[in-house]
Motif scaffolding. Structure first.
Motif, PDB file in Angstrom:
ATOM      1  N   ARG A  45       3.143 -26.474  -5.599  1.00 46.51           N
ATOM      2  CA  ARG A  45       4.350 -26.322  -6.409  1.00 46.51           C
ATOM      3  C   ARG A  45       4.040 -25.358  -7.541  1.00 46.51           C
ATOM      4  N   LEU A  46       4.925 -24.411  -7.742  1.00 48.29           N
ATOM      5  CA  LEU A  46       4.712 -23.388  -8.757  1.00 48.29           C
ATOM      6  C   LEU A  46       5.913 -23.328  -9.690  1.00 48.29           C
ATOM      7  N   GLY A  47       5.673 -23.712 -10.955  1.00 49.10           N
ATOM      8  CA  GLY A  47       6.739 -23.674 -11.954  1.00 49.10           C
ATOM      9  C   GLY A  47       6.410 -22.757 -13.102  1.00 49.10           C
ATOM     10  N   SER A  48       5.407 -21.907 -12.895  1.00 46.04           N
ATOM     11  CA  SER A  48       5.007 -20.970 -13.944  1.00 46.04           C
ATOM     12  C   SER A  48       4.495 -19.687 -13.289  1.00 46.04           C
ATOM     13  N   HIS A  49       3.736 -18.913 -14.031  1.00 49.55           N
ATOM     14  CA  HIS A  49       3.260 -17.630 -13.532  1.00 49.55           C
ATOM     15  C   HIS A  49       1.851 -17.749 -12.974  1.00 49.55           C
ATOM     16  N   TYR A  50       1.636 -17.204 -11.768  1.00 47.09           N
ATOM     17  CA  TYR A  50       0.296 -17.122 -11.191  1.00 47.09           C
ATOM     18  C   TYR A  50      -0.116 -15.662 -11.267  1.00 47.09           C
ATOM     19  N   PRO A  51      -1.200 -15.362 -11.995  1.00 46.40           N
ATOM     20  CA  PRO A  51      -1.524 -13.963 -12.323  1.00 46.40           C
ATOM     21  C   PRO A  51      -1.838 -13.081 -11.125  1.00 46.40           C
ATOM     22  N   MET A  52      -1.761 -11.789 -11.362  1.00 48.04           N
ATOM     23  CA  MET A  52      -2.031 -10.784 -10.342  1.00 48.04           C
ATOM     24  C   MET A  52      -3.457 -10.923  -9.811  1.00 48.04           C
ATOM     25  N   HIS A  53      -3.596 -10.912  -8.476  1.00 48.68           N
ATOM     26  CA  HIS A  53      -4.899 -11.093  -7.862  1.00 48.68           C
ATOM     27  C   HIS A  53      -4.900 -10.489  -6.461  1.00 48.68           C
ATOM     28  N   TYR A  54      -6.064 -10.447  -5.868  1.00 46.58           N
ATOM     29  CA  TYR A  54      -6.209 -10.021  -4.476  1.00 46.58           C
ATOM     30  C   TYR A  54      -7.434 -10.709  -3.910  1.00 46.58           C
ATOM     31  N   HIS A  55      -7.547 -10.748  -2.596  1.00 47.98           N
ATOM     32  CA  HIS A  55      -8.686 -11.413  -1.970  1.00 47.98           C
ATOM     33  C   HIS A  55      -9.004 -10.763  -0.630  1.00 47.98           C
ATOM     34  N   ASP A  56     -10.171 -11.115  -0.106  1.00 49.00           N
ATOM     35  CA  ASP A  56     -10.637 -10.481   1.126  1.00 49.00           C
ATOM     36  C   ASP A  56     -10.221 -11.250   2.368  1.00 49.00           C
ATOM     37  N   PHE A  57      -9.304 -12.190   2.234  1.00 51.31           N
ATOM     38  CA  PHE A  57      -8.770 -12.916   3.390  1.00 51.31           C
ATOM     39  C   PHE A  57      -7.256 -12.742   3.423  1.00 51.31           C
ATOM     40  N   SER A  66       0.454   2.754  -4.079  1.00 49.14           N
ATOM     41  CA  SER A  66      -0.133   3.160  -2.797  1.00 49.14           C
ATOM     42  C   SER A  66      -1.573   3.604  -2.988  1.00 49.14           C
ATOM     43  N   ILE A  67      -1.816   4.356  -4.060  1.00 52.45           N
ATOM     44  CA  ILE A  67      -3.176   4.809  -4.362  1.00 52.45           C
ATOM     45  C   ILE A  67      -4.064   3.626  -4.717  1.00 52.45           C
ATOM     46  N   LEU A  68      -3.524   2.699  -5.505  1.00 52.26           N
ATOM     47  CA  LEU A  68      -4.280   1.508  -5.896  1.00 52.26           C
ATOM     48  C   LEU A  68      -4.673   0.700  -4.667  1.00 52.26           C
ATOM     49  N   ARG A  69      -3.723   0.525  -3.765  1.00 53.21           N
ATOM     50  CA  ARG A  69      -4.000  -0.245  -2.544  1.00 53.21           C
ATOM     51  C   ARG A  69      -5.045   0.473  -1.686  1.00 53.21           C
ATOM     52  N   TYR A  70      -4.945   1.799  -1.594  1.00 56.86           N
ATOM     53  CA  TYR A  70      -5.908   2.568  -0.800  1.00 56.86           C
ATOM     54  C   TYR A  70      -7.319   2.372  -1.352  1.00 56.86           C
ATOM     55  N   ILE A  71      -7.462   2.404  -2.654  1.00 59.43           N
ATOM     56  CA  ILE A  71      -8.775   2.211  -3.276  1.00 59.43           C
ATOM     57  C   ILE A  71      -9.286   0.799  -3.035  1.00 59.43           C
ATOM     58  N   HIS A  72      -8.404  -0.192  -3.087  1.00 57.90           N
ATOM     59  CA  HIS A  72      -8.814  -1.574  -2.834  1.00 57.90           C
ATOM     60  C   HIS A  72      -9.298  -1.752  -1.397  1.00 57.90           C
ATOM     61  N   LEU A  73      -8.734  -0.990  -0.492  1.00 61.63           N
ATOM     62  CA  LEU A  73      -9.128  -1.109   0.912  1.00 61.63           C
ATOM     63  C   LEU A  73     -10.418  -0.353   1.221  1.00 61.63           C
ATOM     64  N   HIS A  74     -10.707   0.701   0.466  1.00 57.56           N
ATOM     65  CA  HIS A  74     -11.817   1.591   0.815  1.00 57.56           C
ATOM     66  C   HIS A  74     -12.868   1.739  -0.277  1.00 57.56           C
ATOM     67  N   TYR A  75     -12.831   0.878  -1.298  1.00 58.11           N
ATOM     68  CA  TYR A  75     -13.743   1.050  -2.430  1.00 58.11           C
ATOM     69  C   TYR A  75     -15.211   0.980  -2.035  1.00 58.11           C
ATOM     70  N   ASN A  76     -15.524   0.262  -0.936  1.00 59.99           N
ATOM     71  CA  ASN A  76     -16.929   0.134  -0.526  1.00 59.99           C
ATOM     72  C   ASN A  76     -17.343   1.217   0.458  1.00 59.99           C
ATOM     73  N   GLU A  77     -16.522   2.260   0.563  1.00 62.41           N
ATOM     74  CA  GLU A  77     -16.845   3.418   1.373  1.00 62.41           C
ATOM     75  C   GLU A  77     -17.140   4.604   0.436  1.00 62.41           C
ATOM     76  N   PRO A  78     -17.716   5.674   0.930  1.00 63.19           N
ATOM     77  CA  PRO A  78     -18.036   6.821   0.072  1.00 63.19           C
ATOM     78  C   PRO A  78     -16.792   7.623  -0.300  1.00 63.19           C
ATOM     79  N   ILE A  79     -15.934   7.047  -1.161  1.00 67.55           N
ATOM     80  CA  ILE A  79     -14.725   7.753  -1.582  1.00 67.55           C
ATOM     81  C   ILE A  79     -14.855   8.177  -3.039  1.00 67.55           C
ATOM     82  N   SER A  80     -14.030   9.137  -3.416  1.00 64.73           N
ATOM     83  CA  SER A  80     -14.035   9.674  -4.772  1.00 64.73           C
ATOM     84  C   SER A  80     -12.620  10.124  -5.095  1.00 64.73           C
ATOM     85  N   LEU A  81     -12.425  10.645  -6.285  1.00 65.75           N
ATOM     86  CA  LEU A  81     -11.115  11.179  -6.649  1.00 65.75           C
ATOM     87  C   LEU A  81     -10.695  12.267  -5.666  1.00 65.75           C
ATOM     88  N   GLY A  82     -11.662  13.105  -5.236  1.00 62.48           N
ATOM     89  CA  GLY A  82     -11.355  14.153  -4.269  1.00 62.48           C
ATOM     90  C   GLY A  82     -10.897  13.590  -2.935  1.00 62.48           C
TER      91      GLY A  82
END
Length: 303
Positions: free
Chosen positions: A33-45, A198-214
């Motif tokens: 039951r949720l009657g308040s705010h549940y903060p922004m989060h993400y998980h690997d499942f 979209s950029i934020l999500r892309y980084i969350h999906l690929h942060y453990n790969e060799p990515i950069s701003l380029g």
């Protein structure tokens, strides 16, 4: 407003740990039951939720929709989300948490792999079930909850089968109604806020790969300076700083909740150079990786 969601790791979740120790399906369901705010989060499942009653809002990857009786959402790993429930009419919802890989592997269910990864991009992340469809989904969710509670023979097979059935019902609804306003159309994708998510999500999906701003710039076909400016306005951090924080947060979890060696953790979170990893870790945690592991009563495991 700067955005930096909390990270929840299956390796530190007691319910997933219990399933791992028992050798059972990496899955659990709870009614909340949720009657308040549940903060922004993400998980690997992955997470499948279904609202039974109440009202509120849910924001997934920067897009907000109402929560009401019949709302079902499917969050893929690393989708960023937050919930708000009404104090006067709290949301009652079932949440199914699971390793997304349990949906795949059967050649007769190849459609799952084809469509599931479109959730949150080509397909919306939620659907509002009504009428007979609501009754059918609600019954199936209750069956899943009951099956999960019991330790009967074939429990994992039944759970997997029912989970695939309910996800299939959701996919059918999303595909049939993908022209609805809930889907993000091409015009909406041109809005700066949607681009930033979209950029934020892309980084969350690929942060453990060799990515950069380029790399990010090439992927989205946008100038690096434009991405850098927009990302800083949205998160309060540079792209590189944000990736370092994601990597170190993941590394900290692995140091305290796994038996992996520190050198393996370095590679796992996206660093190909131990010195860079150690320097970044010390900057964010004010101690070395080995001291951090020791401070949490974990032995230092040699490479």
């Amino acid at each position: 407003m700067a955005v930096f969601p909390q990270y929840q790791d299956a390796k530190t979740d007691d319910r997933f740990l219990a399933a791992q120790q028992k050798g059972t399906l990496p899955f659990y369901i709870s009614c909340n039951r949720l009657g308040s705010h549940y903060p922004m989060h993400y998980h690997d499942f992955a997470e499948l939720s279904f609202v039974v009653e109440g009202s509120g809002t849910e924001t997934i990857n920067g897009v907000t929709h109402e929560l009401k009786s019949g709302t079902m959402s499917l969050l893929l790993p690393h989708h960023i989300h937050e919930l708000s429930g009404s104090r006067t009419n709290p949301v009652k919802l079932y949440s199914c948490m699971f390793d997304i890989h349990i949906l795949f592997g059967n050649p007769y269910e190849s459609y799952m792999n084809r469509w599931i990864h479109k959730i949150g991009s080509d397909l919306p992340s939620y659907h509002d079930f009504e009428g007979e469809a609501f009754q059918a989904v609600a019954k199936l969710i209750e069956q899943i909850a009951q099956e999960h509670k019991e330790a009967r023979i074939g429990r994992d097979a039944v759970l997997r089968g029912k989970l695939i059935e309910v996800v299939t019902m959701l996919l059918r609804a999303l595909i049939d109604g993908k022209e609805s306003a809930a889907a993000v159309g091409p015009a909406e994708r041109e809005q700066p806020n949607v681009k930033a998510w979209s950029i934020l999500r892309y980084i969350h999906l690929h942060y453990n790969e060799p990515i950069s701003l380029g790399t990010v710039s090439d992927h989205f076909g946008l100038h690096a300076s434009y991405i850098s400016r927009m990302f800083k306005e949205h998160t309060g951090k540079t792209v590189n700083d944000y990736m370092h924080e994601l990597r170190i947060a993941r590394a900290a979890t692995l140091l305290t909740a796994s038996e992996m060696s520190i050198s393996d953790i370095c590679l796992e979170v996206g660093y190909d150079n131990y010195r860079t990893f150690a320097r970044a870790f010390r900057e964010h945690r004010r101690m070395s990786p080995s001291d951090y592991r020791m401070s949490h009563n974990r032995p230092v495991i040699s490479p």
